[in-house]
Scaffold this active site. Structure first.
Site, PDB file in Angstrom:
ATOM      1  N   TYR A  88      -3.122  -0.768  10.297  1.00  0.00           N
ATOM      2  CA  TYR A  88      -3.071  -1.095   8.870  1.00  0.00           C
ATOM      3  C   TYR A  88      -1.748  -0.651   8.254  1.00  0.00           C
ATOM      4  O   TYR A  88      -1.072  -1.419   7.566  1.00  0.00           O
ATOM      5  CB  TYR A  88      -4.239  -0.422   8.154  1.00  0.00           C
ATOM      6  CG  TYR A  88      -4.261  -0.637   6.656  1.00  0.00           C
ATOM      7  CD1 TYR A  88      -4.789  -1.797   6.114  1.00  0.00           C
ATOM      8  CD2 TYR A  88      -3.769   0.334   5.787  1.00  0.00           C
ATOM      9  CE1 TYR A  88      -4.817  -1.994   4.740  1.00  0.00           C
ATOM     10  CE2 TYR A  88      -3.791   0.155   4.416  1.00  0.00           C
ATOM     11  CZ  TYR A  88      -4.318  -1.019   3.890  1.00  0.00           C
ATOM     12  OH  TYR A  88      -4.337  -1.206   2.529  1.00  0.00           O
ATOM     13  N   SER A  93       0.842  -1.195   0.000  1.00  0.00           N
ATOM     14  CA  SER A  93       0.000   0.000   0.000  1.00  0.00           C
ATOM     15  C   SER A  93       0.872   1.238   0.000  1.00  0.00           C
ATOM     16  O   SER A  93       2.016   1.216   0.482  1.00  0.00           O
ATOM     17  CB  SER A  93      -0.905   0.013   1.241  1.00  0.00           C
ATOM     18  OG  SER A  93      -1.558   1.258   1.388  1.00  0.00           O
TER      19      SER A  93
END
Length: 679
Positions: free
Chosen positions: A569, A556
């Site tokens: 996350y 990400s």
């Protein structure tokens, strides 16, 4: 426009015959019909023949798969036939016999259909017919089985001369309804489509009954103690453990996709005393050995032998197989022979376990296995009433390295970039993972669709084309056992794994003080720990195969960008990003490349965003959830929204061959986020 009535009758007959494997094998055999149509040039009548074209399959034949030829021109070729030594030249002459655009390319068997004086002709490869054709005293047995209604034709390679031979046999035997072609198959004829089909089925059924009534009960000999089939679960466990090593054996010259079968036919054959002798004789029917090679590789150990011992013996047998195949090529090759295409086996037989078959794609591998099952049935029938006596090795070579066969291979379309590669994608039941799986299949890969949601995984696999292209597995990436089972499923479905995409993920967006230990553990278990477990299992398989491989992490932008309210996350994505670097450094010696993709703002089609993450992020940024994709796009340099397909494009770019010397790379797919530029 509807097909000509004779062509329509031919198609219907072909579908009925081709749909039953007792009659012929996949893409094997051909059928024809003759009739009168109007010549569009003269307006007069013209005699035509419709015949299955080269490469078609009777069971699925369409009008476009028929070659259409003028009979007057085809029969006139007899006047210019230069003899058996130059009969291959006649194939090119078929093009001058085509009617109009001619339809499909005429096959080598076109002469058989055109020269035989019958309105309808079937040429088939039934196991029962080939058993008689490959029996040591096949001519005598044919007479006993059929009397004078079916005539024996000695082995001759398919071509113009064989067509002349069969035409002469029919002319000399007006009572006959067909022939047994030595070492090959059957041909039947009739005045109508119905009569031709009836005669074909009569030959097949009569031969089946003859073999059953006359055959001895155990043609393959007694069961050898210790070579019996392992119990089902144990058998498939052993097969999955062996599969990557067997695939390595089949892929030394070029990578292959695998197929595994453990049908009773195969297991019984391999448990019997005569299987080594019969397997060494090889297959006989040209359709068989063109797909299975002249003989299989047979592991000569019981299924209970230690796994390490079996793997070591496979390697020894493979070396001997390659030497023997090279010697076979040298014995028979002439100055004009095509180059040797490869010395690896297409069929590997493992007593007590089953059969591995290989090809350029899953369908080819599966069909090769089906053909070897046909060959086993032929051996059983021939041994039951006589002795199995395939055609001479020199004749097999003439077929395998036939100039016409080589030309056919050269006409095949160029393989796609990911042909022969087997991919496993986690989280592939929706969103980014589904898009990645779709792109990989489109580029020629076989894909294992792995997802926690079994229903979604199954739906995606079906959408991608079913078991010849994609299979579904249910896997929780936090479970070592389920991951191991997923890779076993891949091994049994396709032979192994070459390309793994760590995509499975989840996200809970909360500020630090609201992030619980459970939130932290859940996200790290699925993404950091899950990626580690999947990559470890992938490395085991890839190292065993010796074919290199690719591992891609879908990380990400958050792996390098410090955003608010997202510590669990983002931290686990940073963990994944560093796994890429660590594994790239460690696995490179095995030819395994490890790279990553850093997406951002993939809202549409994303499983994570649909599961509540979108609402959480929208609240953080103070925008309506339905506008979140637009919001992310506007904060990028390119002002473009990122979709799952864009991430899939990056995965293909990393694995499709153009970046063959790249490892340890992270590719941003975020439309440009300056704060996430890698430094």
């Amino acid at each position: 426009m509807a097909p000509h009535p004779e062509a329509a009758a031919l198609l219907a007959r072909s579908h009925r015959l081709g749909s039953d494997p007792r009659n012929t094998n996949y893409a094997g055999g051909n059928a024809s019909a003759k009739g009168t149509d109007t010549d569009p040039v003269t307006g007069g009548d013209v005699e035509l023949m419709w015949v299955k074209g080269s490469g078609g399959d009777l069971g699925t034949l369409t009008e476009a798969g028929l070659a259409v030829l003028r009979l007057d021109r085809l029969r006139a070729l007899c006047d210019v036939y230069p003899g058996v030594d130059r009969e291959d030249e006649m194939v090119a002459a078929f093009d001058y016999c085509l009617h109009g655009k001619g339809g499909a390319a005429p096959s080598i068997d076109t002469a058989m259909h055109g020269l035989v004086d019958a309105a309808h002709v079937d040429h088939l490869h039934p196991d029962s017919g080939i058993a008689l054709a490959c029996a040591a005293d096949g001519e005598k047995l044919t007479a006993e089985c059929f009397g004078d209604s079916v005539v024996w034709v000695p082995w001759r390679r398919p071509g113009f001369q064989l067509g002349l031979d069969i035409a002469a046999v029919k002319a000399a035997n007006p009572q006959a309804v067909g022939v047994i072609l030595g070492g090959h198959g059957i041909t039947a004829w009739g005045d109508t489509a119905e009569e031709c089909e009836r005669n074909s089925l009569h030959i097949i059924g009569t031969a089946e009954a003859f073999l059953a009534e006359r055959g001895r009960p155990e043609p393959f000999g007694p069961v050898v103690e210790g070579y019996e089939a392992l119990p089902g679960a144990e058998r498939r466990e052993r097969a999955a453990a062996l599969a990557p090593y067997v695939r390595a054996v089949a892929s030394q010259d070029r990578a292959q996709v695998g197929h595994f079968t453990d049908t009773d036919v195969v297991l019984d054959f391999l448990a019997r005393a005569e299987h080594p002798r019969l397997a060494a004789l090889g297959t006989s029917c040209p359709d068989h050995f063109l797909r299975t090679k002249v003989r299989p590789l047979v592991l000569d150990l019981p299924p209970t032998a230690p796994l390490d011992e079996a793997i070591a013996r496979l390697k020894e047998l493979h070396a001997a197989y390659r030497e023997e195949y090279a010697a076979y090529y040298t014995r028979h090759a002439g100055p004009d022979s095509p180059a040797m295409r490869g010395a690896d086996p297409a069929i590997v037989l493992v007593p007590g376990v089953g059969m591995f078959s290989f090809g350029k794609d899953k369908q080819t591998a599966r069909v090769a296995g089906e053909f070897y099952v046909n060959a086993v049935n032929v051996m059983r029938g021939a041994e039951a009433v006589s002795a199995y006596a395939p055609i001479e090795e020199s004749e097999k070579f003439r077929i395998e390295y036939w100039a016409l066969e080589e030309a056919k291979l050269q006409r095949m379309p160029r393989p796609k970039a990911l042909a022969t590669r087997v991919a496993l994608v986690t989280g592939a039941g929706s969103g980014i993972g589904k898009a990645i799986a779709g792109r990989l299949v489109a580029e020629g890969a076989c894909v294992v669709v792995a997802d926690l949601n079994a229903e979604n995984a199954a739906a995606v696999a079906e959408e991608l084309g079913g078991p010849d292209r994609a299979v579904a597995v249910t896997v929780d990436v936090t479970s070592e056992e389920q991951i191991a089972e997923a890779f076993k499923a891949a091994a049994l479905a396709f032979g192994g794994v070459d390309l793994v995409v760590n995509n499975a993920g989840i996200s809970v967006s909360r500020p630090l003080l609201e992030t619980s230990a459970e939130d932290w553990d859940l996200q790290h278990d699925i993404m950091a720990r899950g990626s580690f477990l999947v990559s470890r299992e992938a490395a085991r398989t890839m190292i065993a195969q010796g074919l290199g491989g690719d591992i891609v992490y879908i990380a990400s932008k958050n792996a390098v960008f410090a955003g608010p309210n997202n510590i669990a996350y983002s931290a686990t994505k940073a963990d994944q990003a560093h796994q890429v670097r660590l594994l790239a450094a460690e696995l490179g010696e095995h030819g395994i490349r490890v790279n990553g993709v850093n997406p951002d703002g993939v809202v549409r089609g994303s499983g994570i965003f649909a599961g509540g993450w979108g609402a959480q992020r929208a609240a953080v940024y103070g925008v309506p959830e339905e506008k979140l994709g637009e919001f992310y796009a506007q904060r990028t340099i390119l002002k473009r929204e990122v979709l799952p397909e864009h991430v899939a494009n990056a995965v293909f770019a990393l694995t499709g061959g153009e970046l063959s010397h790249t490892t340890g790379l992270h590719v941003p797919v975020d439309a440009g986020v300056a704060a996430a530029f890698l430094r």
